[in-house]
Design a protein around this motif. Structure first.
Motif, PDB file in Angstrom:
ATOM      1  N   GLN A  62      43.441  43.604  49.323  1.00  0.00           N
ATOM      2  CA  GLN A  62      43.217  44.827  48.557  1.00  0.00           C
ATOM      3  C   GLN A  62      43.522  44.596  47.081  1.00  0.00           C
ATOM      4  O   GLN A  62      42.796  45.065  46.208  1.00  0.00           O
ATOM      5  CB  GLN A  62      44.077  45.959  49.095  1.00  0.00           C
ATOM      6  CG  GLN A  62      43.812  47.288  48.420  1.00  0.00           C
ATOM      7  CD  GLN A  62      44.675  48.403  48.977  1.00  0.00           C
ATOM      8  OE1 GLN A  62      45.603  48.162  49.743  1.00  0.00           O
ATOM      9  NE2 GLN A  62      44.388  49.626  48.587  1.00  0.00           N
ATOM     10  N   LEU A  63      44.577  43.850  46.787  1.00  0.00           N
ATOM     11  CA  LEU A  63      44.906  43.520  45.405  1.00  0.00           C
ATOM     12  C   LEU A  63      43.788  42.691  44.776  1.00  0.00           C
ATOM     13  O   LEU A  63      43.378  42.942  43.643  1.00  0.00           O
ATOM     14  CB  LEU A  63      46.232  42.770  45.325  1.00  0.00           C
ATOM     15  CG  LEU A  63      46.650  42.283  43.937  1.00  0.00           C
ATOM     16  CD1 LEU A  63      46.800  43.455  42.975  1.00  0.00           C
ATOM     17  CD2 LEU A  63      47.929  41.473  44.023  1.00  0.00           C
ATOM     18  N   ALA A  64      43.275  41.716  45.510  1.00  0.00           N
ATOM     19  CA  ALA A  64      42.190  40.880  44.992  1.00  0.00           C
ATOM     20  C   ALA A  64      40.943  41.711  44.710  1.00  0.00           C
ATOM     21  O   ALA A  64      40.268  41.506  43.694  1.00  0.00           O
ATOM     22  CB  ALA A  64      41.872  39.759  45.968  1.00  0.00           C
ATOM     23  N   GLY A  72      36.368  39.146  36.010  1.00  0.00           N
ATOM     24  CA  GLY A  72      34.987  38.905  35.603  1.00  0.00           C
ATOM     25  C   GLY A  72      34.019  38.778  36.755  1.00  0.00           C
ATOM     26  O   GLY A  72      32.862  38.412  36.579  1.00  0.00           O
ATOM     27  N   ASP A  73      34.447  39.104  37.969  1.00  0.00           N
ATOM     28  CA  ASP A  73      33.593  39.001  39.156  1.00  0.00           C
ATOM     29  C   ASP A  73      33.259  40.420  39.619  1.00  0.00           C
ATOM     30  O   ASP A  73      33.938  40.980  40.465  1.00  0.00           O
ATOM     31  CB  ASP A  73      34.310  38.224  40.257  1.00  0.00           C
ATOM     32  CG  ASP A  73      33.465  38.070  41.501  1.00  0.00           C
ATOM     33  OD1 ASP A  73      32.239  38.250  41.410  1.00  0.00           O
ATOM     34  OD2 ASP A  73      34.031  37.759  42.556  1.00  0.00           O
ATOM     35  N   CYS A  74      32.227  41.003  39.052  1.00  0.00           N
ATOM     36  CA  CYS A  74      31.867  42.388  39.396  1.00  0.00           C
ATOM     37  C   CYS A  74      30.808  42.460  40.486  1.00  0.00           C
ATOM     38  O   CYS A  74      30.386  43.529  40.848  1.00  0.00           O
ATOM     39  CB  CYS A  74      31.381  43.113  38.146  1.00  0.00           C
ATOM     40  SG  CYS A  74      32.656  43.270  36.897  1.00  0.00           S
ATOM     41  N   GLY A  75      30.342  41.340  40.963  1.00  0.00           N
ATOM     42  CA  GLY A  75      29.248  41.351  41.938  1.00  0.00           C
ATOM     43  C   GLY A  75      29.664  41.374  43.299  1.00  0.00           C
ATOM     44  O   GLY A  75      30.206  41.784  44.127  1.00  0.00           O
TER      45      GLY A  75
END
Length: 75
Positions: A62-64, A72-75
């Motif tokens: 959940q934290l990740a 920077g990983d919005c996908g």
């Protein structure tokens, strides 16, 4: 952008009596404030999850997921 717009209103006498310029300035400030509130709430939630995970009570997955946009990983 907000700062440059406010400076343009302050520096240009034509804007001083234009009601639309003052409405635009007030709306810009309110949107900026709303953005800061959202960012602050998100950061607070991430800090709470990090503290819980560090103490062994939280979920690292959940934290990740919460931190993905920050990494920077919005996908």
């Amino acid at each position: 952008m907000l700062l440059s717009g406010l400076l343009a209103i302050a520096a240009t006498s034509a804007f001083h009596n234009a009601a639309w310029a003052w409405v635009k300035a007030l709306l810009g400030l309110s949107v900026f404030e709303g953005t800061l509130v959202t960012i602050n709430a998100s950061a607070r939630r991430a800090a709470e999850l990090a503290a819980m995970t560090a103490s062994g009570q939280g979920d690292a997955v959940q934290l990740a997921q919460t931190m993905r946009p920050e990494w920077g990983d919005c996908g």
